[in-house]
Design an enzyme around this catalytic site. Structure first.
Site, PDB file in Angstrom:
ATOM      1  N   VAL A 107       0.370  -4.810  -2.088  1.00  0.00           N
ATOM      2  CA  VAL A 107       0.798  -3.433  -1.870  1.00  0.00           C
ATOM      3  C   VAL A 107       1.508  -3.367  -0.526  1.00  0.00           C
ATOM      4  O   VAL A 107       1.054  -3.965   0.457  1.00  0.00           O
ATOM      5  CB  VAL A 107      -0.398  -2.456  -1.869  1.00  0.00           C
ATOM      6  CG1 VAL A 107       0.089  -1.014  -1.751  1.00  0.00           C
ATOM      7  CG2 VAL A 107      -1.243  -2.626  -3.127  1.00  0.00           C
ATOM      8  N   CYS A 108       2.636  -2.689  -0.494  1.00  0.00           N
ATOM      9  CA  CYS A 108       3.327  -2.426   0.766  1.00  0.00           C
ATOM     10  C   CYS A 108       3.675  -3.756   1.461  1.00  0.00           C
ATOM     11  O   CYS A 108       4.155  -4.680   0.822  1.00  0.00           O
ATOM     12  CB  CYS A 108       2.439  -1.524   1.620  1.00  0.00           C
ATOM     13  SG  CYS A 108       3.186  -0.752   3.044  1.00  0.00           S
ATOM     14  N   THR A 109       3.397  -3.872   2.749  1.00  0.00           N
ATOM     15  CA  THR A 109       3.762  -5.080   3.492  1.00  0.00           C
ATOM     16  C   THR A 109       2.816  -6.245   3.225  1.00  0.00           C
ATOM     17  O   THR A 109       2.980  -7.315   3.834  1.00  0.00           O
ATOM     18  CB  THR A 109       3.811  -4.797   5.005  1.00  0.00           C
ATOM     19  OG1 THR A 109       2.562  -4.215   5.413  1.00  0.00           O
ATOM     20  CG2 THR A 109       4.943  -3.824   5.335  1.00  0.00           C
TER      21      THR A 109
END
Length: 201
Positions: A100-102
């Site tokens: 998720v995300c970075t």
């Protein structure tokens, strides 16, 4: 079906990256979710100083599903070779890896994403893509699926990815049930991220 999902925690993780998907898994019968830390059982603080207890890596099913969240803590960890080597070993053992995300920057830094399609948080996209030029980065995607790897863009996109994962692994009824329990308006189009900025492509 029975499924073990292991969510990795580290200092300064993004809480919604963890607890958005956690809520999806919590509302899916047969899914067991553990929060763990590579450095052993301990309290870990997420963004906003949210304290969470995490078990150690010896207390999880290494052949289960691994989820790697994002957050400010990913930046120093992306340069920590010892930590990344341990993450790479664990990710290699996992049946599937979700980010998720970075969190995709951490997976990319292990080398396991080489040659695969992936996405990440649009606001941090330039930094994430600088971590590895051997990944086919897709800015417009809400989430991507490439082999055993699933990556999602910024924060709330992890919920949509988790629902899609449950639909693929367990069935559409299970995903619909989780969506209803959460009273969540689901985005079903993995190729459309409303937060992507076309002017920066």
């Amino acid at each position: 079906m029975d499924m073990n999902i292991n969510i990795l925690l580290f200092e300064e993780f993004e809480p919604l990256d963890v607890f958005g998907p956690f809520e999806v898994f919590f509302n899916t019968p047969g899914v067991r979710t553990r929060l763990f830390c590579l450095d052993g059982p301990q309290m870990v603080s997420g963004a906003g100083h949210v304290p969470v207890f995490a078990v150690g890596p010896n207390e999880i099913d290494h052949r289960g599903v691994l989820l790697i969240p994002g957050g400010d803590g990913t930046r120093p960890l992306s340069k920590d070779r010892r930590w990344l080597d341990r993450l790479g070993e664990l990710a290699s053992e996992a049946s599937q890896v979700l980010t998720v995300c970075t969190g995709s920057a951490l997976l990319a830094a292990t080398g396991l994403l080489d040659g695969h399609r992936a996405t990440s948080n649009d606001l941090a996209f330039d930094w994430v893509t600088s971590v590895s030029d051997r990944v086919t980065w897709i800015r417009d995607a809400r989430w991507t699926v490439d082999g055993n790897f699933r990556t999602s863009s910024g924060i709330s996109a992890g919920i949509d990815m988790a629902l899609s994962f449950i639909e693929d692994m367990v069935g559409p009824d299970a995903a619909d049930r989780a969506t209803t329990e959460m009273e969540y308006v689901r985005n079903r189009d993995s190729n459309f991220d409303p937060f992507s900025r076309p002017d920066t492509h």
